[in-house]
Design an enzyme around this catalytic site. Structure first.
Site, PDB file in Angstrom:
ATOM      1  N   GLY A   1       0.266   6.524  -3.091  1.00 20.12           N
ATOM      2  CA  GLY A   1      -1.134   6.581  -3.533  1.00 20.12           C
ATOM      3  C   GLY A   1      -1.485   7.962  -4.066  1.00 20.12           C
TER       4      GLY A   1
ATOM      5  N   ARG B   1       4.278   2.779  -6.699  1.00 24.20           N
ATOM      6  CA  ARG B   1       5.022   2.362  -5.514  1.00 24.20           C
ATOM      7  C   ARG B   1       6.207   1.564  -6.061  1.00 24.20           C
ATOM      8  NH1 ARG B   1       1.357   3.787  -1.225  1.00 24.20           N
ATOM      9  NH2 ARG B   1      -0.788   3.374  -1.802  1.00 24.20           N
TER      10      ARG B   1
ATOM     11  N   ASP C   1       4.831   9.776   3.815  1.00 22.11           N
ATOM     12  CA  ASP C   1       6.061   9.492   4.573  1.00 22.11           C
ATOM     13  C   ASP C   1       7.063   8.639   3.789  1.00 22.11           C
ATOM     14  OD1 ASP C   1       5.503  10.856   6.858  1.00 22.11           O
ATOM     15  OD2 ASP C   1       4.777   9.124   7.981  1.00 22.11           O
TER      16      ASP C   1
ATOM     17  N   THR D   1      -1.500  12.919   0.483  1.00 17.57           N
ATOM     18  CA  THR D   1      -2.116  11.624   0.795  1.00 17.57           C
ATOM     19  C   THR D   1      -3.505  11.856   1.368  1.00 17.57           C
ATOM     20  OG1 THR D   1      -2.086   9.708   2.292  1.00 17.57           O
ATOM     21  CG2 THR D   1      -0.786  11.597   2.988  1.00 17.57           C
TER      22      THR D   1
ATOM     23  N   ASP E   1      -4.784  10.132   3.542  1.00 13.60           N
ATOM     24  CA  ASP E   1      -4.835   9.536   4.886  1.00 13.60           C
ATOM     25  C   ASP E   1      -4.641  10.508   6.056  1.00 13.60           C
ATOM     26  OD1 ASP E   1      -5.253   7.042   3.815  1.00 13.60           O
ATOM     27  OD2 ASP E   1      -3.139   6.464   3.853  1.00 13.60           O
TER      28      ASP E   1
ATOM     29  N   ASP F   1      -2.007  11.225   7.516  1.00  9.05           N
ATOM     30  CA  ASP F   1      -1.186  10.530   8.503  1.00  9.05           C
ATOM     31  C   ASP F   1       0.278  10.989   8.501  1.00  9.05           C
ATOM     32  OD1 ASP F   1      -0.583   9.478   6.028  1.00  9.05           O
ATOM     33  OD2 ASP F   1      -0.473   7.408   6.713  1.00  9.05           O
TER      34      ASP F   1
ATOM     35  N   ARG G   1     -31.977  -1.450   8.984  1.00  8.17           N
ATOM     36  CA  ARG G   1     -30.813  -2.338   8.960  1.00  8.17           C
ATOM     37  C   ARG G   1     -29.636  -1.717   9.699  1.00  8.17           C
ATOM     38  NH1 ARG G   1     -31.218  -3.710   2.567  1.00  8.17           N
ATOM     39  NH2 ARG G   1     -32.437  -5.618   2.759  1.00  8.17           N
TER      40      ARG G   1
ATOM     41  N   ARG H   1      -5.239   2.124   5.867  1.00  7.90           N
ATOM     42  CA  ARG H   1      -4.671   0.841   6.279  1.00  7.90           C
ATOM     43  C   ARG H   1      -4.112   0.948   7.687  1.00  7.90           C
ATOM     44  NH1 ARG H   1      -2.555  -1.552   1.215  1.00  7.90           N
ATOM     45  NH2 ARG H   1      -1.159   0.234   1.232  1.00  7.90           N
TER      46      ARG H   1
ATOM     47  N   HIS I   1     -31.640   2.887  12.330  1.00 11.11           N
ATOM     48  CA  HIS I   1     -30.433   2.434  11.622  1.00 11.11           C
ATOM     49  C   HIS I   1     -29.300   2.294  12.646  1.00 11.11           C
ATOM     50  CE1 HIS I   1     -29.909   6.814  11.918  1.00 11.11           C
ATOM     51  NE2 HIS I   1     -28.674   6.444  12.222  1.00 11.11           N
TER      52      HIS I   1
ATOM     53  N   GLU J   1     -10.280   0.527   6.827  1.00 11.32           N
ATOM     54  CA  GLU J   1      -9.680  -0.533   5.995  1.00 11.32           C
ATOM     55  C   GLU J   1      -8.678  -1.394   6.773  1.00 11.32           C
ATOM     56  OE1 GLU J   1      -7.365   1.359   2.997  1.00 11.32           O
ATOM     57  OE2 GLU J   1      -6.599  -0.503   2.154  1.00 11.32           O
TER      58      GLU J   1
HETATM   59  P1  ADP Z   1       3.522   7.210   0.762  1.00 10.96           P
HETATM   60  O1  ADP Z   1       4.530   8.089   0.116  1.00 10.96           O
HETATM   61  O2  ADP Z   1       2.121   7.641   0.488  1.00 10.96           O
HETATM   62  O3  ADP Z   1       3.805   6.983   2.233  1.00 10.96           O
HETATM   63  P2  ADP Z   1       4.603   4.567   0.215  1.00 10.96           P
HETATM   64  O4  ADP Z   1       4.953   4.274   1.628  1.00 10.96           O
HETATM   65  O5  ADP Z   1       4.031   3.467  -0.603  1.00 10.96           O
HETATM   66  O6  ADP Z   1       3.575   5.775   0.065  1.00 10.96           O
HETATM   67  O7  ADP Z   1       5.934   5.127  -0.471  1.00 10.96           O
HETATM   68  C1  ADP Z   1       5.890   5.552  -1.812  1.00 10.96           C
HETATM   69  C2  ADP Z   1       7.191   5.211  -2.475  1.00 10.96           C
HETATM   70  O8  ADP Z   1       8.270   5.917  -1.816  1.00 10.96           O
HETATM   71  C3  ADP Z   1       7.628   3.759  -2.410  1.00 10.96           C
HETATM   72  O9  ADP Z   1       7.004   2.957  -3.362  1.00 10.96           O
HETATM   73  C4  ADP Z   1       9.112   3.885  -2.678  1.00 10.96           C
HETATM   74  O10 ADP Z   1       9.348   4.128  -4.039  1.00 10.96           O
HETATM   75  C5  ADP Z   1       9.450   5.131  -1.884  1.00 10.96           C
HETATM   76  N1  ADP Z   1       9.890   4.754  -0.527  1.00 10.96           N
HETATM   77  C6  ADP Z   1       9.152   4.281   0.496  1.00 10.96           C
HETATM   78  N2  ADP Z   1       9.914   3.984   1.560  1.00 10.96           N
HETATM   79  C7  ADP Z   1      11.185   4.286   1.210  1.00 10.96           C
HETATM   80  C8  ADP Z   1      12.447   4.191   1.874  1.00 10.96           C
HETATM   81  N3  ADP Z   1      12.552   3.717   3.123  1.00 10.96           N
HETATM   82  N4  ADP Z   1      13.548   4.610   1.206  1.00 10.96           N
HETATM   83  C9  ADP Z   1      13.447   5.075  -0.057  1.00 10.96           C
HETATM   84  N5  ADP Z   1      12.287   5.162  -0.740  1.00 10.96           N
HETATM   85  C10 ADP Z   1      11.170   4.785  -0.125  1.00 10.96           C
HETATM   86  O1  F6P Z   2      -2.335   5.980   1.265  1.00  9.34           O
HETATM   87  C1  F6P Z   2      -3.549   6.130   0.609  1.00  9.34           C
HETATM   88  C2  F6P Z   2      -4.280   4.815   0.560  1.00  9.34           C
HETATM   89  O2  F6P Z   2      -5.455   4.971  -0.210  1.00  9.34           O
HETATM   90  C3  F6P Z   2      -4.612   4.183   1.894  1.00  9.34           C
HETATM   91  O3  F6P Z   2      -5.746   4.729   2.521  1.00  9.34           O
HETATM   92  C4  F6P Z   2      -4.796   2.752   1.502  1.00  9.34           C
HETATM   93  O4  F6P Z   2      -4.604   1.910   2.598  1.00  9.34           O
HETATM   94  C5  F6P Z   2      -3.716   2.571   0.471  1.00  9.34           C
HETATM   95  O5  F6P Z   2      -3.479   3.845  -0.094  1.00  9.34           O
HETATM   96  C6  F6P Z   2      -4.061   1.602  -0.619  1.00  9.34           C
HETATM   97  O6  F6P Z   2      -2.989   1.568  -1.506  1.00  9.34           O
HETATM   98  P1  F6P Z   2      -2.952   0.703  -2.822  1.00  9.34           P
HETATM   99  O7  F6P Z   2      -3.891   1.332  -3.775  1.00  9.34           O
HETATM  100  O8  F6P Z   2      -1.548   0.769  -3.300  1.00  9.34           O
HETATM  101  O9  F6P Z   2      -3.359  -0.662  -2.403  1.00  9.34           O
END
Ligand code: ADP
Ligand code: F6P
Length: 324
Positions: free
Chosen positions: A15, A76, A107, A129, A131, A133, A166, A175, A220, A227
């Site tokens: 994201g 992604r 991650d 990110t 998040d 997280d 309200r 998420r 309120h 989410e």
């Molecule tokens: P974030 O990086 O924010 O955690 P995602 O979990 O969607 O977001 O991961 C982003 C991208 O990183 C994925 O679409 C994929 O291309 C790559 N990725 C995620 N998990 C793995 C994995 N286990 N091994 C290799 N690439 C990964």
């Molecule tokens: O990781 C950032 C984030 O905005 C989360 O807060 C949310 O759950 C997710 O991405 C939504 O991702 P997408 O736009 O791919 O549905």
């Protein structure tokens, strides 16, 4: 002996987050000032596989520090989880002369970076990110902008909520992670804060809280819902039926992911971007940049991914107490 780094690549993945552009700018300019060439890879790992690779100069990152989104685009790319696809990604890096890669993301993106490192490409991750997280770091790029955007929106909903007496359920992003909900819940003085990590699905407790607060004279009732719990609209209908108080749901959605990054996001992104370029140019690999205890540091990706992050109990409890 570590290999000599002549050219590095940079990509954004997962994201998007406000401040990613400031991080790209810092990576590009610091690497160039270290005497290293930079290539931008578009659309994350998807763009790598499609060889969407462009040369980057100092000027390529002019006028972007203040902009939201990512000039490189992001995606992604689920196929990048496959070992043979990862090996192909590393081959493409070698074909384009990319010795090292900065990956800006969360991650999941770090796992992709780890896979490329296993395939012989030096990699460094930067936490990008909204998040918050990522366990190894107290700060992730984009979080500050997202919570401030959400906070301002929630203030506005609160105005109209009070005028009409309200109850409002406001859904914020996250998420799996409740940090945006926790921070805005506390900062907006929400009466209830529902986090994916904590919520016990006891809707009756929320209903009782609304009734109690109304008896105490509150005009309120703001419920911040993450989410990951979702279903804000149906929850609003049930709460209205049970309390007799008009209840409306507002889903803030993607507006939390865009907009000009705050000063804090630009600052962290700039330092983390420069730090990543520096350690990559020094020949380090399989590392992630983090901010802990007031310092910018780096961890082994494996170690970073094995760390766990929990919602702080005290902060969560305080959030509930202060709005009574
Ligand atoms: P974030 O990086 O924010 O955690 P995602 O979990 O969607 O977001 O991961 C982003 C991208 O990183 C994925 O679409 C994929 O291309 C790559 N990725 C995620 N998990 C793995 C994995 N286990 N091994 C290799 N690439 C990964
Ligand atoms: O990781 C950032 C984030 O905005 C989360 O807060 C949310 O759950 C997710 O991405 C939504 O991702 P997408 O736009 O791919 O549905």
């Amino acid at each position: 002996m570590s290999k000599e780094i002549k050219t590095i690549g940079v990509l954004t993945s997962g994201g998007d987050a406000p401040g990613m552009n400031a991080a790209i700018r810092a990576v590009v300019r610091k690497a160039i000032s270290n005497g290293v060439k930079v290539k931008g890879i578009k659309k994350g790992y998807l763009g790598l596989l499609n060889e969407e690779i462009v040369d980057m100069e100092r000027k390529s990152v002019s006028d972007i520090i203040q902009t939201g989104g990512t000039i490189l685009g992001t995606a992604r790319c689920l196929e990048f989880k496959e070992p043979e696809v990862q090996a192909r990604g590393a081959e493409i890096c070698r074909k384009h002369g990319i010795d090292g890669l900065v990956v800006i993301g969360g991650d999941g993106s770090y796992r992709g970076a780890q896979a490329l490192a296993r395939n012989g490409i030096n990699t460094v991750g930067i936490p990008g990110t909204i998040d918050l997280d990522i366990a190894c770091t107290e700060y992730t790029i984009g979080f500050d902008t997202a919570i401030n955007t959400a906070m301002e929106a929630i203030d506005k909903v609160r105005d109209t909520s009070s005028s009409h007496e309200r109850c409002s359920i406001i859904e914020v992003m996250g998420r799996d992670a409740g940090y945006i909900a926790l921070w805005t819940g506390v900062a907006n003085g929400a009466e209830d804060i529902l986090l994916p990590e904590k919520y016990d699905y006891n809707e009756q407790a929320i209903i009782n809280n609304i009734i109690e607060n109304r008896k105490r004279g509150k005009t309120h009732h703001i419920i911040i819902n993450a989410e990951g719990i979702g279903h804000s609209t149906s929850m609003a209908k049930r709460i209205e039926a049970a309390t007799g108080i008009e209840t409306r749901a507002t889903i803030l959605g993607y507006l939390q992911r865009g907009g000009h990054p705050t000063c804090k996001d630009r600052f962290y992104a700039s330092i983390m971007g420069a730090y990543a370029a520096d350690i990559l140019c020094q020949g380090k690999s399989n590392r992630v940049v983090a901010y802990t205890h007031g310092e910018f540091v780096d961890f082994d990706i494996e170690e970073a991914l094995s760390m766990k992050k929990y919602i702080n109990e005290y902060q969560y409890e305080i959030g509930k107490r202060l709005s009574q």
